[in-house]
Design a protein around this motif. Structure first.
Motif, PDB file in Angstrom:
ATOM      1  N   ASP A  43       0.872  -1.218  -0.002  1.00  0.00           N
ATOM      2  CA  ASP A  43       0.022  -0.070   0.160  1.00  0.00           C
ATOM      3  C   ASP A  43       0.807   1.397  -0.143  1.00  0.00           C
ATOM      4  OD1 ASP A  43      -2.563  -1.112  -0.033  1.00  0.00           O
ATOM      5  OD2 ASP A  43      -2.148  -1.736   2.269  1.00  0.00           O
ATOM      6  N   GLU A  44       0.166   2.531  -0.229  1.00  0.00           N
ATOM      7  CA  GLU A  44       1.255   3.445  -0.495  1.00  0.00           C
ATOM      8  C   GLU A  44       1.166   4.274   0.749  1.00  0.00           C
ATOM      9  OE1 GLU A  44      -1.870   6.914  -2.095  1.00  0.00           O
ATOM     10  OE2 GLU A  44      -1.733   5.303  -3.393  1.00  0.00           O
ATOM     11  N   PHE A  45       0.299   4.050   1.577  1.00  0.00           N
ATOM     12  CA  PHE A  45       0.643   4.366   3.078  1.00  0.00           C
ATOM     13  C   PHE A  45       1.172   3.750   3.960  1.00  0.00           C
ATOM     14  CE2 PHE A  45      -0.871   6.397   7.247  1.00  0.00           C
ATOM     15  CZ  PHE A  45      -0.744   7.658   6.997  1.00  0.00           C
ATOM     16  N   PRO A  46       2.206   4.140   4.636  1.00  0.00           N
ATOM     17  CA  PRO A  46       3.187   3.166   5.350  1.00  0.00           C
ATOM     18  C   PRO A  46       2.615   2.677   6.343  1.00  0.00           C
ATOM     19  CG  PRO A  46       3.519   5.577   5.583  1.00  0.00           C
ATOM     20  CD  PRO A  46       2.526   5.823   4.647  1.00  0.00           C
ATOM     21  N   ILE A  47       1.494   2.862   6.808  1.00  0.00           N
ATOM     22  CA  ILE A  47       0.974   2.103   8.188  1.00  0.00           C
ATOM     23  C   ILE A  47      -0.509   1.349   7.821  1.00  0.00           C
ATOM     24  CG2 ILE A  47      -0.081   2.556  10.593  1.00  0.00           C
ATOM     25  CD1 ILE A  47       1.726   5.181  10.474  1.00  0.00           C
ATOM     26  N   LYS A  48      -0.589   0.244   8.492  1.00  0.00           N
ATOM     27  CA  LYS A  48      -1.847  -0.557   8.337  1.00  0.00           C
ATOM     28  C   LYS A  48      -2.101  -0.483  10.041  1.00  0.00           C
ATOM     29  CE  LYS A  48      -2.300  -3.362   4.515  1.00  0.00           C
ATOM     30  NZ  LYS A  48      -3.644  -2.964   4.125  1.00  0.00           N
ATOM     31  N   VAL A  49      -3.484  -0.209  10.090  1.00  0.00           N
ATOM     32  CA  VAL A  49      -3.806   0.023  11.645  1.00  0.00           C
ATOM     33  C   VAL A  49      -5.173  -0.964  11.946  1.00  0.00           C
ATOM     34  CG1 VAL A  49      -5.115   2.278  11.137  1.00  0.00           C
ATOM     35  CG2 VAL A  49      -4.042   1.666  13.339  1.00  0.00           C
ATOM     36  N   GLY A  50      -5.077  -1.233  12.952  1.00  0.00           N
ATOM     37  CA  GLY A  50      -6.290  -1.892  13.690  1.00  0.00           C
ATOM     38  C   GLY A  50      -6.412  -1.411  15.135  1.00  0.00           C
ATOM     39  N   PHE A  51      -7.782  -1.527  15.579  1.00  0.00           N
ATOM     40  CA  PHE A  51      -8.197  -1.150  16.742  1.00  0.00           C
ATOM     41  C   PHE A  51      -9.004  -2.110  17.739  1.00  0.00           C
ATOM     42  CE2 PHE A  51      -8.091   2.294  13.748  1.00  0.00           C
ATOM     43  CZ  PHE A  51      -7.348   3.301  14.601  1.00  0.00           C
ATOM     44  N   HIS A  80      -1.139  11.506  10.107  1.00  0.00           N
ATOM     45  CA  HIS A  80       0.192  11.752   9.278  1.00  0.00           C
ATOM     46  C   HIS A  80       1.235  12.251  10.238  1.00  0.00           C
ATOM     47  CE1 HIS A  80      -1.484  12.173   5.234  1.00  0.00           C
ATOM     48  NE2 HIS A  80      -2.555  12.557   5.884  1.00  0.00           N
ATOM     49  N   ALA A  81       0.981  12.839  11.636  1.00  0.00           N
ATOM     50  CA  ALA A  81       2.128  12.722  12.622  1.00  0.00           C
ATOM     51  C   ALA A  81       2.651  11.384  12.635  1.00  0.00           C
ATOM     52  CB  ALA A  81       1.445  13.350  13.833  1.00  0.00           C
ATOM     53  N   PHE A  82       1.912  10.508  12.750  1.00  0.00           N
ATOM     54  CA  PHE A  82       2.559   9.159  13.021  1.00  0.00           C
ATOM     55  C   PHE A  82       3.432   8.716  11.853  1.00  0.00           C
ATOM     56  CE2 PHE A  82      -0.726   8.383  16.120  1.00  0.00           C
ATOM     57  CZ  PHE A  82      -0.203   7.795  16.989  1.00  0.00           C
ATOM     58  N   ALA A  83       3.031   8.926  10.652  1.00  0.00           N
ATOM     59  CA  ALA A  83       3.455   8.492   9.404  1.00  0.00           C
ATOM     60  C   ALA A  83       4.768   9.438   9.001  1.00  0.00           C
ATOM     61  CB  ALA A  83       2.704   8.318   8.176  1.00  0.00           C
ATOM     62  N   ASP A  84       4.678  10.702   9.232  1.00  0.00           N
ATOM     63  CA  ASP A  84       5.828  11.549   8.700  1.00  0.00           C
ATOM     64  C   ASP A  84       7.099  11.028   9.152  1.00  0.00           C
ATOM     65  OD1 ASP A  84       4.114  12.734   7.506  1.00  0.00           O
ATOM     66  OD2 ASP A  84       3.963  14.636   8.543  1.00  0.00           O
ATOM     67  N   ASN A  85       7.396  10.719  10.317  1.00  0.00           N
ATOM     68  CA  ASN A  85       8.767  10.565  10.630  1.00  0.00           C
ATOM     69  C   ASN A  85       9.187   8.872  10.678  1.00  0.00           C
ATOM     70  OD1 ASN A  85       9.169  13.000  11.700  1.00  0.00           O
ATOM     71  ND2 ASN A  85       7.721  12.631  13.282  1.00  0.00           N
ATOM     72  N   LEU A  86       8.183   8.225   9.932  1.00  0.00           N
ATOM     73  CA  LEU A  86       8.776   6.632   9.722  1.00  0.00           C
ATOM     74  C   LEU A  86       9.622   6.339   8.315  1.00  0.00           C
ATOM     75  CD1 LEU A  86       5.243   5.101  10.913  1.00  0.00           C
ATOM     76  CD2 LEU A  86       7.438   5.272  12.373  1.00  0.00           C
ATOM     77  N   ASN A  87      10.407   5.503   8.540  1.00  0.00           N
ATOM     78  CA  ASN A  87      11.220   5.183   7.318  1.00  0.00           C
ATOM     79  C   ASN A  87      10.664   3.811   6.571  1.00  0.00           C
ATOM     80  OD1 ASN A  87      12.888   7.359   7.947  1.00  0.00           O
ATOM     81  ND2 ASN A  87      14.245   6.189   9.116  1.00  0.00           N
ATOM     82  N   GLU A  88      10.114   3.148   7.516  1.00  0.00           N
ATOM     83  CA  GLU A  88       9.640   1.891   6.834  1.00  0.00           C
ATOM     84  C   GLU A  88       8.075   1.947   6.876  1.00  0.00           C
ATOM     85  OE1 GLU A  88      11.884  -1.724   8.622  1.00  0.00           O
ATOM     86  OE2 GLU A  88      12.708  -0.331   9.920  1.00  0.00           O
ATOM     87  N   GLN A  89       7.535   0.625   6.296  1.00  0.00           N
ATOM     88  CA  GLN A  89       6.156   0.364   6.591  1.00  0.00           C
ATOM     89  C   GLN A  89       5.694  -0.596   7.939  1.00  0.00           C
ATOM     90  OE1 GLN A  89       5.207  -1.698   2.864  1.00  0.00           O
ATOM     91  NE2 GLN A  89       4.588   0.281   1.832  1.00  0.00           N
TER      92      GLN A  89
END
Length: 128
Positions: A43-51, A80-89
């Motif tokens: 996926d293009e967004f670096p995070i997959k998330v569940g709750f 975006h605050a979570f994703a901006d500073n991540l280098n990996e998925q």
């Protein structure tokens, strides 16, 4: 910049979820716990998330669903605050651990503190 939480950003794969609980690392800031794991996904967004809200802590399904809805909304506005500073998925699972129902502002401040702890933990892991 889109503030949506689309279908492709949600963690739905049983394989990923099993791998996350088996190998993932945890960051806690009461009442929310975050389990994360760096994993390659398509996926293009670096995070997959569940709750998740355990039935053991919150008995009524109505209340569990409301807490999950609140957590999704807080994450959606701050993703975006979570994703901006991540280098990996990564894959994330947010787990609500308290017995009482939270309010939005308290949950938002908890997510911000959790994000800071997460980024510090990831930097520490990369150095080791």
């Amino acid at each position: 910049m889109r503030y949506t939480l689309g279908k492709d950003e949600k963690l739905k794969s049983k394989i990923f979820i099993g791998q996350l609980f088996a190998e993932g690392k945890r960051v806690k800031k009461f009442p929310v716990q975050l389990i994360y794991l760096p994993v390659q996904h398509n996926d293009e967004f670096p995070i997959k998330v569940g709750f998740s809200v355990p039935k053991r802590n919150v008995k009524l399904a109505v209340n569990r669903n409301r807490i999950k809805r609140l957590m999704r909304e807080v994450y959606r506005k701050n993703k975006h605050a979570f994703a901006d500073n991540l280098n990996e998925q990564y894959i994330f699972m947010f787990i609500y651990m308290a017995k009482d129902e939270p309010n939005y502002t308290g949950l938002e401040s908890t997510f911000e503190k959790l994000r800071v702890k997460l980024l510090n933990q990831i930097k520490e892991d990369e150095q080791n």
